[in-house]
Scaffold this active site. Sequence first.
Site, short mmCIF file in Angstrom:
data_model
loop_
_atom_site.label_atom_id
_atom_site.label_comp_id
_atom_site.label_asym_id
_atom_site.label_seq_id
_atom_site.Cartn_x
_atom_site.Cartn_y
_atom_site.Cartn_z
N GLY A 1 13.32 1.73 10.49
CA GLY A 1 13.27 0.68 11.50
C GLY A 1 13.05 -0.65 10.82
O GLY A 1 12.83 -0.73 9.61
N ARG B 1 7.89 -4.52 11.16
CA ARG B 1 7.00 -4.63 12.33
C ARG B 1 7.57 -3.97 13.59
O ARG B 1 7.25 -4.34 14.71
CB ARG B 1 6.66 -6.09 12.64
N HIS C 1 -3.58 -1.14 7.18
CA HIS C 1 -3.01 0.21 7.09
C HIS C 1 -4.11 1.22 6.76
O HIS C 1 -4.17 2.30 7.37
CB HIS C 1 -1.92 0.26 6.01
N ARG C 2 -4.96 0.89 5.80
CA ARG C 2 -6.04 1.81 5.40
C ARG C 2 -7.00 2.06 6.57
O ARG C 2 -7.45 3.19 6.77
CB ARG C 2 -6.81 1.23 4.22
#
Length: 171
Positions: A5, A8, A44-45
């Site tokens: 994709g 974002r 992300h983490r």
Amino acid sequence: MLVTGGVRSGKSCHAESLLTGPVTYLAPGPVQDDADWAARIAAHRARRPVDWTTVESHDLVGVLARTDGHVMVDCLGTWLTAVLDERGLWGAPADEITDVIGHVAQETADVLAVRDQGEDTVLVTNEVGLGVVPEHRSGRLFRDLLGLVNQRIAAACDEVHLVIAGRVIRL
């Protein structure tokens, strides 16, 4: 499974939702030393479950071959950038770069083909080529190479999901 994709689009969140239990999260991106990149990595983490193990490495083939259990790779676009950086290929002739990246992509696809252990492998990538032709050679080169990588990896996957605006289309 390959999840693709635009930037974002929600592809990483979708990919993360496909896996449960202990997961090895392979982050193969380049090392960046700026506040925006650090914030992106921190976000992300923070959303990953605590029982996930993070491996930061550009050795996509090696990590996939050595890792048991569920694996998530996020993302092939940042991996490609790291490979081009490491090997100093940004200025090389296009056919030389295509040969190198094609070989590495095929190695990765081969590992995926034999990695059928009843455990899921989910790879995230950026979809390229839907917009205008990039003005600079490096942009065109990246677009073409990532398109090649995506095709090779998709051919080795059982499923491909396209994420657009947070919505998923199974291809």
